[in-house]
Scaffold this active site. Structure first.
Site, short mmCIF file in Angstrom:
data_model
loop_
_atom_site.label_atom_id
_atom_site.label_comp_id
_atom_site.label_asym_id
_atom_site.label_seq_id
_atom_site.Cartn_x
_atom_site.Cartn_y
_atom_site.Cartn_z
N ASP A 1 12.79 19.69 -7.86
CA ASP A 1 13.69 19.05 -8.80
C ASP A 1 12.90 17.89 -9.40
OD1 ASP A 1 16.16 18.37 -10.10
OD2 ASP A 1 16.28 16.68 -8.70
N ASP B 1 14.15 14.84 -11.94
CA ASP B 1 14.70 13.48 -12.00
C ASP B 1 15.21 13.09 -10.62
OD1 ASP B 1 15.61 11.06 -12.90
OD2 ASP B 1 16.85 11.85 -14.50
#
Lengths: 294, 294
Positions: A26, A28
């Protein structure tokens, strides 16, 4: 089994990394926070590449196409190939063309931003949108079902309007029309705060229709299907790295990946990881991604 | 006890009417459909007035103030006093000023149309709104909690925008901020179709916050409280007349009114009235309101 924090001992870190050939990240909250790169992100990713690991960047962000997201990564100084990027706009396009196999004479009605349109176009899918102006007296008369619309796809749309929702509703009243969401995150973090996410944008349609969209973002395995549709890999030798238990870590566990690593630079906290009844329990966690460098 | 259809016999109709001193009417689907007055509505209401009955018009429509709604009724040829009208914008204003007793130094943040603003102003309540433009980069930085905002009030807003929702969300993250909805109808009927209702507009906020707003529209008894706050009447001698089981008829039953009358000129059907597990069972029903004339 409860999660445990990886110690900083070089041999333990090396043993952990050795278990995997591929890391799914992932972005952010893991690699950066908003506009700020997290410490030593570039070195950490370079270290993993030097060890021969494959890296994938898996994000629920639906506003950007893979090409635009690649530029975001490169602007942070992270070299990557466009084929290493899986955005929910891309997984939505893949799902529509390869899983639903939407007939050529059917269209997708899109609530969302340019990333979705770019990915649909790249897959050769016909789509329509709404310019988002005010609803007019003529609209009330002219809006109605449209047999040519086979799918309503809803993502984050910061120009959401009543007119866009009203049109989507007319299409969705036809039970044959497939209801998809790029992702169902209720909020998205930016500028150190939370703002309405794609899940908030589809909420009115769910409320009106009583229907639940198929989500193409994490933790939905439709995202995993999209990844596997274009990339063959041994799941047992893959590790999901993320900051959210309910999306990232759950995605890795339900996808049967060999490992999950949570970092504490995003949404979920150490307390949430360790509490009973956690949304999903990662195998291990670290304060920051770069701690894997020792 | 199952509902029964009132026969057209003059003595049965007269006996039914004689049981009540006051009739509460839902409007759209009962008195008119969209822009079309239903047959003999004016004569029916005049007949009841001639018999000395009090009439109230109780609507979940939040877009209009009582004064504007009075004009709607008058344009249909229905004479009425503004004090006979209870809109959800009005019940919301009454609730905020008299039940919540919002301190003078606190403001209401409104998502909605002019009717709400007019009723809040009439009750001397300070309110703010959002002009609904596009969200700007500065907004992401400047948006945040505001201790002066004591209430977020959400109604039908056909100029809903991302910016409006984003601001409301920042206020609602403060658990002290009261979350109200004029009504929670997911759709509203117009032009012979259904369009997004106030419930669809508050759905993103519910999705984001996990909070449930207090609704001031039917079937919420907050609407009944607002009526009783300004008008004393014997509930046992009152009859609710409506076309929707889940709002109008439920409102009358839960409010302990002496009777409920459903009409088949709106949303709910005879099948829905008679089926087991109906949303609410009216005492009696008629094909059309004017059938009460015999």
């Amino acid at each position: 089994m409860p999660s445990r924090k990886l110690s900083g001992k070089p041999e333990e870190l090396a043993a952990f990394i050795d278990k995997f050939d591929i890391f799914l990240f992932d972005c952010d909250g893991v690699l950066w926070q908003g506009k700020a790169l997290l410490p030593r992100t570039v070195e950490t990713l370079a270290h993993l590449r030097n060890l021969g690991k494959h890296l994938l960047f898996v994000t629920n962000n639906s506003t950007k196409s893979r090409a635009t997201y690649q530029k975001t990564l490169q602007d942070f100084g992270i070299p990557c190939d466009v084929n290493e990027i899986f955005c929910s706009a891309y997984s939505s396009a893949i799902y529509i063309s390869r899983v639903l196999q939407l007939p050529r004479d059917k269209k997708v009605y899109v609530i969302g931003e340019s990333g979705i349109e770019e990915e649909l176009a790249a897959e050769g899918i016909t789509y329509i949108g709404d310019d988002g102006g005010d609803i007019t007296p003529e609209d009330y008369d002219s809006f109605g079902p449209d047999e040519d619309v086979g799918v309503v796809l809803c993502g984050l749309d910061r120009a959401i309007s009543y007119r866009k929702l009203a049109r989507a509703y007319q299409y969705l009243r036809n039970p044959e029309t497939v209801f998809l969401a790029t992702n169902i995150d209720s909020t998205f973090p930016t500028h150190g705060k939370l703002f309405p996410g794609a899940g908030a944008i589809s909420a009115p349609l769910i409320c009106m229709t009583g229907r639940t969209p198929v989500s193409l973002g994490k933790p939905s395995q439709a995202m995993m299907d999209a990844i596997e549709g274009v990339l063959k890999f041994d799941k047992k030798r893959a590790c999901m790295v993320g900051d959210r238990l309910d999306t990232d870590i759950r995605f890795g566990i339900e996808g049967g990946l060999g490992g999950t690593l949570a970092v504490l630079t995003g949404v979920s906290t150490e307390e949430e990881i360790l509490e009973e009844g956690a949304a999903a329990v990662p195998d291990v966690y670290l304060d920051r991604l770069c701690d894997i460098l020792g």
